[in-house]
Design a protein around this motif. Structure first.
Motif, short mmCIF file in Angstrom:
data_model
loop_
_atom_site.label_atom_id
_atom_site.label_comp_id
_atom_site.label_asym_id
_atom_site.label_seq_id
_atom_site.Cartn_x
_atom_site.Cartn_y
_atom_site.Cartn_z
N THR A 22 -96.59 16.34 1.79
CA THR A 22 -96.31 17.24 2.92
C THR A 22 -94.82 17.38 3.19
OG1 THR A 22 -96.58 15.43 4.49
CG2 THR A 22 -98.53 16.80 4.05
N ILE A 68 -97.54 20.51 -3.80
CA ILE A 68 -98.58 21.09 -2.95
C ILE A 68 -98.51 20.37 -1.61
CG2 ILE A 68 -101.06 21.49 -2.70
CD1 ILE A 68 -101.23 21.01 -5.82
N GLU A 69 -98.46 21.15 -0.54
CA GLU A 69 -98.35 20.55 0.79
C GLU A 69 -99.68 20.39 1.51
OE1 GLU A 69 -95.06 21.93 3.31
OE2 GLU A 69 -94.34 23.02 1.53
N ARG A 70 -100.69 21.17 1.11
CA ARG A 70 -101.97 21.15 1.82
C ARG A 70 -103.12 20.95 0.84
NH1 ARG A 70 -103.13 26.10 5.06
NH2 ARG A 70 -103.42 26.86 2.96
N GLU A 107 -105.93 22.22 0.91
CA GLU A 107 -106.54 23.52 0.64
C GLU A 107 -105.90 24.26 -0.53
OE1 GLU A 107 -105.38 22.26 3.42
OE2 GLU A 107 -106.37 23.05 5.19
N ASP A 108 -104.67 23.90 -0.87
CA ASP A 108 -103.95 24.60 -1.94
C ASP A 108 -104.04 23.90 -3.30
OD1 ASP A 108 -103.15 26.48 -0.03
OD2 ASP A 108 -101.34 25.35 0.45
N VAL A 109 -104.74 22.76 -3.36
CA VAL A 109 -104.78 21.98 -4.61
C VAL A 109 -105.44 22.78 -5.73
CG1 VAL A 109 -105.73 19.91 -5.72
CG2 VAL A 109 -104.66 19.74 -3.46
N LYS A 110 -106.63 23.31 -5.48
CA LYS A 110 -107.39 24.00 -6.53
C LYS A 110 -106.58 25.15 -7.14
CE LYS A 110 -111.82 26.33 -7.35
NZ LYS A 110 -112.05 25.75 -8.65
N GLU A 111 -106.04 26.01 -6.29
CA GLU A 111 -105.30 27.19 -6.76
C GLU A 111 -104.06 26.78 -7.57
OE1 GLU A 111 -102.35 30.50 -4.83
OE2 GLU A 111 -103.99 29.76 -3.56
N THR A 112 -103.32 25.80 -7.09
CA THR A 112 -102.09 25.40 -7.77
C THR A 112 -102.41 24.72 -9.10
OG1 THR A 112 -101.05 25.13 -5.62
CG2 THR A 112 -99.89 24.18 -7.49
N ARG A 161 -103.38 27.33 -11.61
CA ARG A 161 -102.23 28.12 -12.06
C ARG A 161 -101.32 27.32 -13.00
NH1 ARG A 161 -99.85 29.09 -7.29
NH2 ARG A 161 -98.34 27.43 -7.59
#
Length: 114
Positions: A11, A39-41, A43-48, A51
């Protein structure tokens, strides 16, 4: 040998960048590590991970063991071959950045299976 693509989940992205820069520099004789994203959240792990397709993902010490497990599960579900390292909860706060750098350097070879 291709660089090892690393993602951190932290974070405090600037702190993550500084600490990983120290690890990369200290280990450059043995490994070529490329810090491709932070990744800070949760919720953003999957997308990052989708990618960037990292080789390794680190969870920082601000995440509780349960949160770290959730992050690792998402990462492995998204990219089954990703290797992971979860820093012990509270390590940065209790022992400071030097302890974090030393912990990563000590564990990195076994994370890679070496």
């Amino acid at each position: 040998m291709a660089p090892i693509k690393l993602i951190t989940v932290n974070t405090a992205p600037e702190r993550a960048k500084r600490l990983i820069a120290r690890v990369v520099d200290d280990m450059k004789e043995k490994y070529e590590i490329e810090h491709v994203a932070n990744i800070e959240r949760v919720e953003d792990v999957k997308e990052t991970v989708e990618r960037e397709r990292p080789d390794v993902l680190f969870t920082a010490s601000m995440w509780t063991p349960e949160q770290a497990q959730e992050i690792v599960a998402i990462a492995k579900e998204t990219c089954p071959n990703v290797k992971t390292l979860s820093l012990p909860y509270g390590l940065q706060v209790e022992k400071g950045p030097d302890a974090v750098v030393e912990y990563i350097k000590e564990k990195f070879p076994s994370v890679l299976g070496q």
